[in-house]
Enzyme design. Structure first.
Site, PDB file in Angstrom:
ATOM      1  N   PRO A  24      13.339   4.313  10.685  1.00 16.43           N
ATOM      2  CA  PRO A  24      13.179   3.823   9.314  1.00 16.43           C
ATOM      3  C   PRO A  24      12.340   2.564   9.230  1.00 16.43           C
ATOM      4  O   PRO A  24      12.358   1.730  10.131  1.00 16.43           O
ATOM      5  CB  PRO A  24      14.625   3.496   8.902  1.00 16.43           C
ATOM      6  N   TYR A  60      -1.144   3.854  -4.826  1.00 19.35           N
ATOM      7  CA  TYR A  60      -0.241   4.962  -5.155  1.00 19.35           C
ATOM      8  C   TYR A  60       0.229   4.939  -6.605  1.00 19.35           C
ATOM      9  O   TYR A  60       1.073   5.752  -6.983  1.00 19.35           O
ATOM     10  CB  TYR A  60       1.025   4.914  -4.291  1.00 19.35           C
ATOM     11  N   CYS A  88     -12.293  -8.093  -7.760  1.00 20.42           N
ATOM     12  CA  CYS A  88     -13.275  -7.434  -8.626  1.00 20.42           C
ATOM     13  C   CYS A  88     -13.207  -5.919  -8.513  1.00 20.42           C
ATOM     14  O   CYS A  88     -14.122  -5.270  -7.984  1.00 20.42           O
ATOM     15  CB  CYS A  88     -14.668  -7.936  -8.286  1.00 20.42           C
TER      16      CYS A  88
HETATM   17  N1  LLP Z   1       8.045   7.314  11.435  1.00 20.09           N
HETATM   18  C1  LLP Z   1       6.794   7.759  11.307  1.00 20.09           C
HETATM   19  C2  LLP Z   1       6.254   8.656  12.328  1.00 20.09           C
HETATM   20  C3  LLP Z   1       6.016   7.373  10.199  1.00 20.09           C
HETATM   21  O1  LLP Z   1       4.780   7.823  10.079  1.00 20.09           O
HETATM   22  C4  LLP Z   1       6.552   6.503   9.215  1.00 20.09           C
HETATM   23  C5  LLP Z   1       5.779   6.066   8.052  1.00 20.09           C
HETATM   24  C6  LLP Z   1       7.870   6.036   9.411  1.00 20.09           C
HETATM   25  C7  LLP Z   1       8.591   6.482  10.527  1.00 20.09           C
HETATM   26  C8  LLP Z   1       8.542   5.080   8.464  1.00 20.09           C
HETATM   27  O2  LLP Z   1       8.771   5.658   7.233  1.00 20.09           O
HETATM   28  P1  LLP Z   1       9.678   4.917   6.143  1.00 20.09           P
HETATM   29  O3  LLP Z   1      11.094   4.866   6.673  1.00 20.09           O
HETATM   30  O4  LLP Z   1       9.148   3.552   5.952  1.00 20.09           O
HETATM   31  O5  LLP Z   1       9.559   5.750   4.956  1.00 20.09           O
HETATM   32  N2  LLP Z   1       2.151   2.879   2.948  1.00 20.09           N
HETATM   33  C9  LLP Z   1       3.065   3.804   2.322  1.00 20.09           C
HETATM   34  C10 LLP Z   1       4.033   4.406   3.313  1.00 20.09           C
HETATM   35  C11 LLP Z   1       3.388   5.079   4.495  1.00 20.09           C
HETATM   36  C12 LLP Z   1       4.383   5.606   5.482  1.00 20.09           C
HETATM   37  C13 LLP Z   1       3.722   6.075   6.739  1.00 20.09           C
HETATM   38  N3  LLP Z   1       4.626   6.519   7.751  1.00 20.09           N
HETATM   39  C14 LLP Z   1       3.744   3.098   1.165  1.00 20.09           C
HETATM   40  O6  LLP Z   1       3.472   1.931   0.930  1.00 20.09           O
HETATM   41  O7  LLP Z   1       4.539   3.702   0.463  1.00 20.09           O
END
Ligand code: LLP
Length: 415
Positions: free
Chosen positions: A273, A315, A342
């Site tokens: 996470p 997003y 900008c």
């Molecule tokens: N594991 C893997 C292989 C991942 O690619 C990711 C996130 C995570 C874990 C962690 O996921 P989380 O628990 O944070 O959902 N920039 C985007 C989110 C991109 C997530 C990419 N991968 C945003 O700001 O919403």
């Protein structure tokens, strides 16, 4: 509540946010140690009694103080680059508790990971298996590997952060997995240690995560029948948080359902996470520069911008905006909160009723994940300062960049 008003001033734990601004200026990210610890504790409690490892996803917030805090709590790490590995090690994290994902690991990154003694390389293609095997042979090591399997589950989230569908670039197809595992198991230079998946981010329903757990468990069982026993199953990250009015499934309940699907599998459960650990543990502080009323729109121009927090531009993400000094907003104008960059996309928040005046401070909430980590220097804007609050103490954990630091790595040729 980690971020709450006391005597009319928004505080992080016991520290008024305007005190932090007096000391460190704006824009400034502020994290709460207690909030991070609390979120981690939810994972630990849900996994108690089970062989499990929480690998914090470094891409969501890679500040050394955040990583060091989590390392001290016993967390492992999920990384996607050599830079992230260097950060984990610099923060006192353990490579043997670190998993390395990503579709494009370079030779140098694979060498770095193997030499550091990584827990597992999560492979995302057959070509990567060949590369890893060749490097391990050359180094005289056995590379611990897993395949990241794409379970073809719709995460029902924003398409940019959905990763578990066939059309996404991530992982190997379920249909190919057994063949790839057999091939990997036949190679002396690699040691098959696990299986992984990650279907997407900001998932507010538990069902897709549970479905992915079911599919990956079934695959692990088939592999065991073929004589390939896995030491761990990595079910990724993805549990969502509340930004606005979402009601994400509680971490404990989601994990309990995933554990049920794992059934009698003895393998260690790894979760990675990011957002659900740090997302609501951070805010971005900004100061109002100008009010700019207009015929079609009113703009509140602030000193933070899309280079500091990219999520709204990229997003269309919603982040709550709260005045640092409590105000009666009823009857106040409706603004788009915009930065100085900008680009028309440089909007931090749309259509907010705010009674703010120039000089007032605002907190952009839920900015602890993918905030600073995705920031840039666009428009030659120095990156923000970062502060970690612990009780009544605020620690500066990243100095604000300076103008000199913007071009410190550049040089002009002597034509
Ligand atoms: N594991 C893997 C292989 C991942 O690619 C990711 C996130 C995570 C874990 C962690 O996921 P989380 O628990 O944070 O959902 N920039 C985007 C989110 C991109 C997530 C990419 N991968 C945003 O700001 O919403």
């Amino acid at each position: 509540m980690t971020f709450a008003y006391r005597d009319g001033v928004l505080c992080a734990e016991a520290v008024p946010l305007d005190d932090i601004v007096r000391a460190h200026g704006t824009p400034c990210y502020v994290y709460s140690r207690a909030a991070i610890e609390q979120a981690y504790a939810e994972y630990a409690a849900a996994l108690a009694g089970r062989d499990a490892l929480v690998c914090f996803s470094v891409k969501s917030n890679s500040n050394l103080a955040v990583l060091a805090l989590l390392a001290r709590l016993g967390a492992g790490f999920d990384i996607v680059s050599g830079g992230e590995l260097a950060r984990v090690l610099a923060a006192g994290g353990d490579a043997r508790k670190t998993v390395f994902s990503g579709v494009g690991k370079s030779e140098a990154e694979i060498v770095q990971a193997l030499e550091a003694g990584i827990l597992c390389l999560n492979l995302e293609s057959e070509a990567e298996l060949e590369r890893v095997a060749a490097i391990a042979t050359r180094l005289g090591r056995r590379a611990p590997i897993a395949f990241r399997v794409n379970p073809d589950v719709d995460a029902k989230t924003h398409p940019y952060i959905s990763t578990g569908l066939k059309q996404n670039k991530f992982g190997v197809a379920q249909e190919d997995a057994e063949r790839l595992y057999r091939h990997a198991a036949s190679l002396a230079a690699v040691e098959v240690v696990g299986i992984g998946c990650h279907i997407g981010s900001q998932l507010t329903a538990a069902a897709p995560l549970i479905e992915a757990a079911t599919r990956i468990t079934a695959l692990a069982t088939r592999l065991a029948q073929a004589g390939i026993r896995l030491a761990h199953i990595d079910l990724g990250g993805g549990i969502g948080i509340r930004y606005r009015d979402e009601s994400p499934q509680p971490i404990g309940a989601t994990i309990a359902a995933m554990l049920e699907r794992l059934g009698t599998q003895r393998a260690k459960l790894i979760l990675d996470p990011g957002r659900s650990i740090v997302g609501n543990a951070g805010v971005l502080l900004t100061r109002v520069e100008y009010l700019k009323p207009g015929a079609a729109k009113n703009f509140l121009v602030v000193d933070a911008a899309m280079n500091d927090l990219m999520r709204p531009s990229l997003y269309g993400a919603w982040h709550e905006v709260m005045p640092v000094r409590a105000q009666q907003a009823a009857g106040a104008p409706v603004y788009d909160v915009v930065g100085p960059v900008c680009e028309s996309a440089d909007v931090l928040a749309k259509d907010r009723t705010l009674a703010a005046q120039p000089g007032d401070l605002l907190a952009i909430m839920s900015a602890g994940a993918y905030g600073m980590a995705m920031s840039s220097n666009y428009n030659s804007r120095p990156r923000a300062a970062e502060v970690m609050v612990d009780g009544s103490t605020a620690y500066l954990v990243r100095r604000r960049e300076t103008h000199e630091s913007l071009f410190a790595l550049e040089s002009v040729p002597t034509w």
